[in-house]
Write an enzyme that holds these catalytic residues in place. Structure first.
Site, mmCIF file in Angstrom:
data_model
loop_
_atom_site.group_PDB
_atom_site.id
_atom_site.type_symbol
_atom_site.label_atom_id
_atom_site.label_comp_id
_atom_site.label_asym_id
_atom_site.label_seq_id
_atom_site.Cartn_x
_atom_site.Cartn_y
_atom_site.Cartn_z
ATOM 1 N N GLU A 46 -6.936 4.679 7.743
ATOM 2 C CA GLU A 46 -6.728 6.115 7.451
ATOM 3 C C GLU A 46 -7.966 6.707 6.777
ATOM 4 O OE1 GLU A 46 -3.007 5.515 5.447
ATOM 5 O OE2 GLU A 46 -2.119 4.902 7.362
ATOM 6 N N SER A 71 3.425 -2.208 10.237
ATOM 7 C CA SER A 71 4.880 -2.292 10.454
ATOM 8 C C SER A 71 5.457 -3.660 10.089
ATOM 9 C CB SER A 71 5.244 -1.908 11.888
ATOM 10 O OG SER A 71 4.849 -0.568 12.151
ATOM 11 N N GLU A 96 -5.374 -4.909 10.421
ATOM 12 C CA GLU A 96 -4.352 -3.883 10.636
ATOM 13 C C GLU A 96 -4.632 -3.162 11.947
ATOM 14 O OE1 GLU A 96 -2.368 -2.646 6.688
ATOM 15 O OE2 GLU A 96 -4.082 -1.339 6.997
ATOM 16 N N LYS A 102 0.140 4.207 -0.191
ATOM 17 C CA LYS A 102 -0.484 5.402 0.416
ATOM 18 C C LYS A 102 -0.229 6.596 -0.507
ATOM 19 C CE LYS A 102 -0.210 3.147 4.841
ATOM 20 N NZ LYS A 102 -0.182 3.227 6.289
ATOM 21 N N HIS A 118 -9.619 1.203 4.782
ATOM 22 C CA HIS A 118 -8.324 1.370 5.456
ATOM 23 C C HIS A 118 -8.527 2.307 6.653
ATOM 24 C CE1 HIS A 118 -4.216 2.493 6.331
ATOM 25 N NE2 HIS A 118 -3.860 1.385 5.716
ATOM 26 N N ASN A 141 0.877 -1.175 0.000
ATOM 27 C CA ASN A 141 0.000 0.000 0.000
ATOM 28 C C ASN A 141 0.913 1.222 0.000
ATOM 29 O OD1 ASN A 141 -1.743 2.086 0.451
ATOM 30 N ND2 ASN A 141 -2.384 1.428 2.495
ATOM 31 N N GLY A 163 2.549 2.210 10.751
ATOM 32 C CA GLY A 163 3.525 3.284 10.602
ATOM 33 C C GLY A 163 4.239 3.632 11.892
HETATM 34 P P1 13P Z 1 3.003 0.314 7.608
HETATM 35 O O1 13P Z 1 3.495 -0.975 7.004
HETATM 36 O O2 13P Z 1 3.751 1.517 7.108
HETATM 37 O O3 13P Z 1 2.888 0.234 9.085
HETATM 38 O O4 13P Z 1 1.511 0.512 7.042
HETATM 39 C C1 13P Z 1 0.610 -0.514 7.164
HETATM 40 C C2 13P Z 1 -0.592 -0.161 6.381
HETATM 41 O O5 13P Z 1 -1.358 0.711 6.754
HETATM 42 C C3 13P Z 1 -0.816 -0.869 5.127
HETATM 43 O O6 13P Z 1 -2.091 -0.620 4.633
#
Ligand code: 13P
Length: 248
Positions: A96, A209, A165, A11, A94, A9, A171
């Site tokens: 976010e 992560s 997640e 982002k 997601h 992803n 992150g």
């Molecule tokens: P990270 O791997 O940067 O923690 O992000 C995970 C994520 O949100 C994947 O959709």
């Protein structure tokens, strides 16, 4: 045994130049991969990345999809539009999007429904916040999030993928332990089994992560069928080592 699925992803990252370099490195490094692979890229880059991944075995993914079929929804991209550009997977819900765009469980279920209708596999993201985990609400939260999607999508539910997640692991460098992740994955699998006899073919991915160092252990858990990778999907070496960990 089904192949694992490793989805990146990106982002809101990338550029025309960096996308090209990244996909070239991934295609070259993933020739012997024994897992399914995808990159979920910003909508504006779908056309570019569709061309770049052609013939590489890397599938194209979107990061979101509209819950509406078509019409007066400024700024939205429909599932049918995504499908026209070769999109195979779409992230829905997601954390976010839930957090910054107020996406409700019902909206996420509607997005999954549109994706399925267009022949796109929705990767339904679920996960608890740190506060929810500390209050012992993890199972309740993820089950509620998945239940909305099961309720709306009925017999099509075996065509989805799920990503667990934990919000506190995204992150932050704080990964769920393999045992913590497996526990939640088992809960989700049981919920899917109650909804479909094909629950075992559904990919339940872990995200938060995930990196080269922790991927092997996470991916060796019974109900962890792959990874949804953020930060580490932006560097070819890191993403390729996760792909290698999923290829055993
Ligand atoms: P990270 O791997 O940067 O923690 O992000 C995970 C994520 O949100 C994947 O959709």
């Amino acid at each position: 045994m089904k192949k694992k699925l490793i989805a990146g992803n990106w982002k809101m990252n990338g550029s025309v130049a960096s996308n090209e370099a990244l996909i070239q490195a991934l295609s070259a490094g993933a020739v012997d991969a024994q897992c399914l692979m995808a990159v979920c890229v910003p909508a504006i880059y779908l056309v570019q990345v569709q061309r770049l991944v052609a013939g590489s075995g890397i599938e194209l993914g979107a990061q979101d999809v509209s819950a509406h079929e078509s019409g007066a929804y400024t700024g939205e991209v429909s599932a049918a539009m995504l499908r026209e550009y070769g999109v195979r997977y779409a992230l829905v819900g997601h954390s976010e999007r839930r957090q910054y765009h107020g996406e409700s469980d019902a909206a996420v279920a509607g997005k999954a429904q549109r994706a399925l209708a267009a022949g796109i596999t929705p990767i339904v993201c679920v996960g608890e916040t740190l506060a929810e985990r500390e209050q012992g609400l993890t199972e309740e939260v993820v089950k509620r999030q998945l239940a909305a999607v099961i309720h709306t999508n009925g017999h099509c539910i075996s065509e989805i993928a799920v990503a667990y997640e934990p919000v506190w692991a995204i992150g932050t460098g704080k990964t769920a332990s393999p045992e913590q992740a497996q526990h939640v994955h088992a809960v989700l699998r049981a919920q899917l089994r109650a909804a479909t006899e094909h629950a075992d073919k559904i990919h339940i991915l872990y995200g938060g992560s995930m990196n080269a160092a922790n991927a092997v252990q996470l991916l060796s858990q019974a109900d962890i069928d792959g990874g949804l990778v953020g930060g580490a999907s932006l560097k070819a070496v890191d993403f390729l080592s996760i792909i290698a960990a999923a290829s055993v």
